[in-house]
Motif scaffolding. Structure first.
Motif, PDB file in Angstrom:
ATOM      1  N   LEU A 234      36.528  59.016  38.496  1.00 18.44           N
ATOM      2  CA  LEU A 234      38.230  58.535  38.046  1.00 18.44           C
ATOM      3  C   LEU A 234      38.894  59.019  36.784  1.00 18.44           C
ATOM      4  CD1 LEU A 234      39.795  56.318  39.011  1.00 18.44           C
ATOM      5  CD2 LEU A 234      38.281  54.605  37.620  1.00 18.44           C
ATOM      6  N   ILE A 235      40.116  59.225  36.310  1.00 19.81           N
ATOM      7  CA  ILE A 235      40.398  59.668  34.957  1.00 19.81           C
ATOM      8  C   ILE A 235      41.723  58.405  35.221  1.00 19.81           C
ATOM      9  CG2 ILE A 235      42.183  61.342  33.890  1.00 19.81           C
ATOM     10  CD1 ILE A 235      40.466  63.454  35.298  1.00 19.81           C
ATOM     11  N   HIS A 236      41.960  58.460  33.867  1.00 18.62           N
ATOM     12  CA  HIS A 236      42.718  57.029  33.796  1.00 18.62           C
ATOM     13  C   HIS A 236      43.580  57.217  32.220  1.00 18.62           C
ATOM     14  CE1 HIS A 236      43.625  54.428  37.181  1.00 18.62           C
ATOM     15  NE2 HIS A 236      42.449  54.566  37.512  1.00 18.62           N
ATOM     16  N   ASN A 237      44.869  56.831  31.909  1.00 23.66           N
ATOM     17  CA  ASN A 237      44.898  56.806  30.638  1.00 23.66           C
ATOM     18  C   ASN A 237      45.454  55.796  30.163  1.00 23.66           C
ATOM     19  OD1 ASN A 237      47.254  55.736  31.642  1.00 23.66           O
ATOM     20  ND2 ASN A 237      48.613  56.157  29.941  1.00 23.66           N
ATOM     21  N   VAL A 238      44.903  55.444  28.779  1.00 22.81           N
ATOM     22  CA  VAL A 238      45.175  54.038  27.269  1.00 22.81           C
ATOM     23  C   VAL A 238      45.785  53.304  28.598  1.00 22.81           C
ATOM     24  CG1 VAL A 238      44.991  52.960  25.866  1.00 22.81           C
ATOM     25  CG2 VAL A 238      43.525  55.596  26.031  1.00 22.81           C
ATOM     26  N   GLU A 239      47.078  52.853  28.903  1.00 20.26           N
ATOM     27  CA  GLU A 239      47.901  52.036  28.788  1.00 20.26           C
ATOM     28  C   GLU A 239      47.820  51.348  30.279  1.00 20.26           C
ATOM     29  OE1 GLU A 239      52.321  50.928  29.813  1.00 20.26           O
ATOM     30  OE2 GLU A 239      52.240  52.631  29.208  1.00 20.26           O
ATOM     31  N   THR A 240      47.429  52.389  31.323  1.00 19.26           N
ATOM     32  CA  THR A 240      47.332  51.971  32.603  1.00 19.26           C
ATOM     33  C   THR A 240      45.810  50.661  32.974  1.00 19.26           C
ATOM     34  OG1 THR A 240      47.729  54.175  33.272  1.00 19.26           O
ATOM     35  CG2 THR A 240      46.330  52.577  35.603  1.00 19.26           C
ATOM     36  N   LEU A 241      44.604  51.168  32.004  1.00 15.33           N
ATOM     37  CA  LEU A 241      43.750  50.714  31.827  1.00 15.33           C
ATOM     38  C   LEU A 241      43.555  48.990  31.014  1.00 15.33           C
ATOM     39  CD1 LEU A 241      41.239  53.171  31.256  1.00 15.33           C
ATOM     40  CD2 LEU A 241      40.879  51.762  33.748  1.00 15.33           C
ATOM     41  N   TYR A 242      44.786  49.203  29.717  1.00 16.26           N
ATOM     42  CA  TYR A 242      45.009  47.926  29.199  1.00 16.26           C
ATOM     43  C   TYR A 242      45.757  46.873  29.575  1.00 16.26           C
ATOM     44  CZ  TYR A 242      47.743  45.978  25.774  1.00 16.26           C
ATOM     45  OH  TYR A 242      47.848  45.133  24.901  1.00 16.26           O
ATOM     46  N   TRP A 243      46.578  47.112  31.143  1.00 15.24           N
ATOM     47  CA  TRP A 243      46.749  46.111  32.340  1.00 15.24           C
ATOM     48  C   TRP A 243      46.357  45.749  33.387  1.00 15.24           C
ATOM     49  CZ3 TRP A 243      50.854  44.286  29.751  1.00 15.24           C
ATOM     50  CH2 TRP A 243      51.350  45.166  28.427  1.00 15.24           C
ATOM     51  N   VAL A 244      45.221  46.081  33.388  1.00 17.77           N
ATOM     52  CA  VAL A 244      44.182  45.556  34.102  1.00 17.77           C
ATOM     53  C   VAL A 244      43.804  44.367  33.948  1.00 17.77           C
ATOM     54  CG1 VAL A 244      41.709  46.235  35.336  1.00 17.77           C
ATOM     55  CG2 VAL A 244      42.917  47.679  35.157  1.00 17.77           C
ATOM     56  N   ARG A 245      43.554  44.001  33.433  1.00 20.81           N
ATOM     57  CA  ARG A 245      42.751  42.517  32.789  1.00 20.81           C
ATOM     58  C   ARG A 245      43.982  41.437  33.442  1.00 20.81           C
ATOM     59  NH1 ARG A 245      42.132  39.400  27.378  1.00 20.81           N
ATOM     60  NH2 ARG A 245      42.157  37.774  28.258  1.00 20.81           N
ATOM     61  N   ALA A 246      45.747  41.984  33.302  1.00 21.68           N
ATOM     62  CA  ALA A 246      46.500  41.105  32.916  1.00 21.68           C
ATOM     63  C   ALA A 246      46.455  40.776  34.907  1.00 21.68           C
ATOM     64  CB  ALA A 246      47.262  41.351  32.402  1.00 21.68           C
ATOM     65  N   VAL A 247      47.238  42.373  35.376  1.00 19.46           N
ATOM     66  CA  VAL A 247      47.430  41.066  36.711  1.00 19.46           C
ATOM     67  C   VAL A 247      46.114  40.794  37.330  1.00 19.46           C
ATOM     68  CG1 VAL A 247      47.439  43.382  38.545  1.00 19.46           C
ATOM     69  CG2 VAL A 247      48.577  43.691  37.098  1.00 19.46           C
TER      70      VAL A 247
END
Length: 564
Positions: A366-379
């Motif tokens: 699973l490859i992600h950039n930083v910002e994508t993972l940054y918003w996971v908690r908020a969602v």
């Protein structure tokens, strides 16, 4: 043959006796390697990390140390040499060559810094600094909102001038300065890491339910491709284990600095998102690939990962490794990043198979950039509607824009997806700089093309700009004014691509060099440049060669007034 002069396989004849061919390994050099790295052999995938240790210790990579490192790792010298010479931040010094000065000043010559006067700054610094200080141009270093930007060693000098750089050198300020950021204690006080706690929200949900919530939110990959996050998680979960997570923090697209902003201000929001993603796809080996131009972020992540481990917030059996890039834009391409994590040259892989099937070390990744993972908690905390209800001009979600160039207040701007560049400039950037009139903009960094001010009312989002020969990519918006020549901008961007091409495929390696040569002519051969651009787009292996000509084509198409 004389028994006292037996010739071993591979030996070479020399006057006075026989000895093996090739470079001989000095025992003293091996002892120095062991003193730095321990008892070998070392891990093959850590080759780049070992090279960093040598570079940091000695200021360069000598031939004797490369040979000793190969011996210590039980590798062929060619395997070590080809990696060491691939990355820009390694200084390989062969026998008879003079090592470079230990003190190095790097002046960013990315397009935003060029607009801010980097070219004259570079020239002036070369004249005024002492001879034992090496002054080099550097590709974009991710500080575009603070142009012109300079690194004195690992210390970033923002809005740099000759006086501020000279003072940093004279005072010996070569270490990275760590900005204030939200540490673990403060982050947990605001509810951080509660989602994955024993009684947290996720413990009562299945992974598929969590993925469905992300899907309903519309969260996409925000590194440039815009692939749906939930779909990627599902694809990885479908594959047999072991599975990996690889985070692409090699934010090298000129004009982009949003990931640096989030990592320097609130690193745990990203780290928590990464751990949630690993939980969802049942991955226990996590890698963060961080660009070498972010030394302060590296210190922050090393410190905070240590804190997570100390307080027991890293799940049992989970291993997190922080890997350091070495100055290669191509490693922002996901498969080139995987190659680099494995300790190799950053050559993009052919696809298919895709990394979700065959990724890091041949396993589903699973490859992600930083910002994508940054918003996971908020969602997950606030529900899918928190994100899906945002947007304007018919678009959905939020976008973090890295805005630089001729605006009054450049920087990271969080805005609704679908905002236009005119709205972005007026509502978030305080308008244009005094004395500058809006002329055009790069909507997606170096490779996203250039659009004129007359098209400044297009919604900025995935899928809205492609019909015009552009794309939003990582949302790096560089604003141009009536004082800028788009042909100069396109030429400088092609110079960047020619320098950063990995060289693996001919259309990109030769195409960028030939295009740059043609663009340096007083009058452009537009027919030939268009034909060459099509070849690069259709035949290059990865996005670098496929998109390198976008600024060139846009300049010819939308800015006829810039023809000589």
């Amino acid at each position: 043959m004389d028994g006292d002069r037996r010739l071993r396989p591979g030996a070479g004849r020399r006057e006075g006796g026989f000895e093996p061919k090739g470079r001989q390994v000095e025992p003293s050099a091996v002892a120095e390697i062991e003193g730095l790295l321990g008892v070998g052999p070392g891990r093959r995938d850590l080759l780049i990390e070992y090279l960093h240790v040598l570079q940091d210790t000695h200021g360069h990579l000598s031939a004797r140390h490369l040979a000793a490192l190969a011996e210590w790792m039980k590798l062929a010298l060619t395997e070590v040499y080809e990696v060491a010479t691939f990355y820009a931040h390694f200084d390989v010094v062969l026998e008879g060559e003079t090592p470079p000065p230990r003190r190095t000043v790097r002046v960013c010559d990315g397009i935003s810094c060029m607009l801010g006067g980097a070219e004259s700054l570079l020239s002036e610094l070369r004249e005024c600094l002492e001879p034992d200080v090496r002054v080099l141009p550097a590709p974009c270093i991710g500080r575009c909102e603070r142009a012109p930007a300079v690194f004195v060693g690992k210390n970033a000098v923002d809005h740099a001038g000759v006086a501020s750089v000279a003072a940093a050198v004279a005072e010996g300020r070569f270490a990275a300065e760590i900005p204030d950021y939200r540490g673990l204690e403060e982050y947990r006080a605001g509810g951080g890491y509660e989602l994955l706690s024993p009684d947290g929200l996720l413990r009562g949900l299945s992974a598929e339910t969590v993925i469905e919530r992300l899907d309903s939110s519309g969260l996409k990959g925000l590194g440039g491709a815009g692939f749906r996050t939930a779909q990627k998680w599902r694809l990885v979960r479908q594959q047999p284990g072991p599975r990996y997570v690889a985070v692409n923090a090699d934010e090298g697209e000129p004009g982009t600095f949003k990931d640096r902003h989030y990592l320097e201000s609130d690193p745990h929001r990203f780290l928590e998102g990464m751990l949630i993603a690993a939980w969802a796809v049942e991955a226990h080996s996590l890698y963060i690939y961080l660009r070498d131009e972010y030394p302060a972020v590296r210190v922050i992540l090393e410190r905070e990962l240590g804190e997570l481990d100390r307080v027991g917030l890293i799940p049992a059996g989970t291993r997190i490794e922080l890997r350091r890039g070495a100055g290669a834009y191509i490693c922002g391409e996901e498969t080139a990043m995987l190659e680099s994590i494995e300790g190799k040259r950053g050559y993009p892989r052919h696809k298919p198979p895709f990394p979700t099937q065959v990724g890091l070390f041949g396993q589903p990744t699973l490859i992600h950039n930083v910002e994508t993972l940054y918003w996971v908690r908020a969602v997950l905390e606030h529900g899918p509607e928190w994100l899906s209800n945002r947007g304007r001009n018919g678009r959905q979600g939020l976008r973090t824009f890295s805005v630089s160039g001729r605006v009054a207040r450049p920087g990271v701007k969080l805005a609704d997806a679908g905002i236009t560049v005119r709205e972005l400039i007026e509502e978030h950037c305080g308008g244009m700089l005094p004395g500058h009139e809006f002329k055009g903009y790069l909507p997606g960094g170096a490779s996203g093309g250039i659009l004129p001010a007359s098209m400044g009312n297009l919604p900025l989002d995935f899928g809205t700009l492609e019909a015009h020969g552009c794309f939003i990519g990582s949302a790096a918006v560089i604003v141009l004014s009536d004082q800028d020549d788009t042909r100069m901008v396109a030429r400088e961007l092609m110079r960047f691509f020619a320098d950063e091409s990995c060289g693996q495929c001919t259309p990109c390696r030769c195409g960028t060099e030939k295009a740059l040569e043609l663009m340096r002519a007083g009058t452009w051969d537009e027919s030939l440049l268009t034909e060459l651009s099509g070849t690069m787009r259709d035949a290059s292996i990865c996005g670098l060669g496929q998109a390198a000509a976008n600024p060139l084509l846009c300049s010819m198409r939308y800015f006829p007034e810039d023809r000589p």
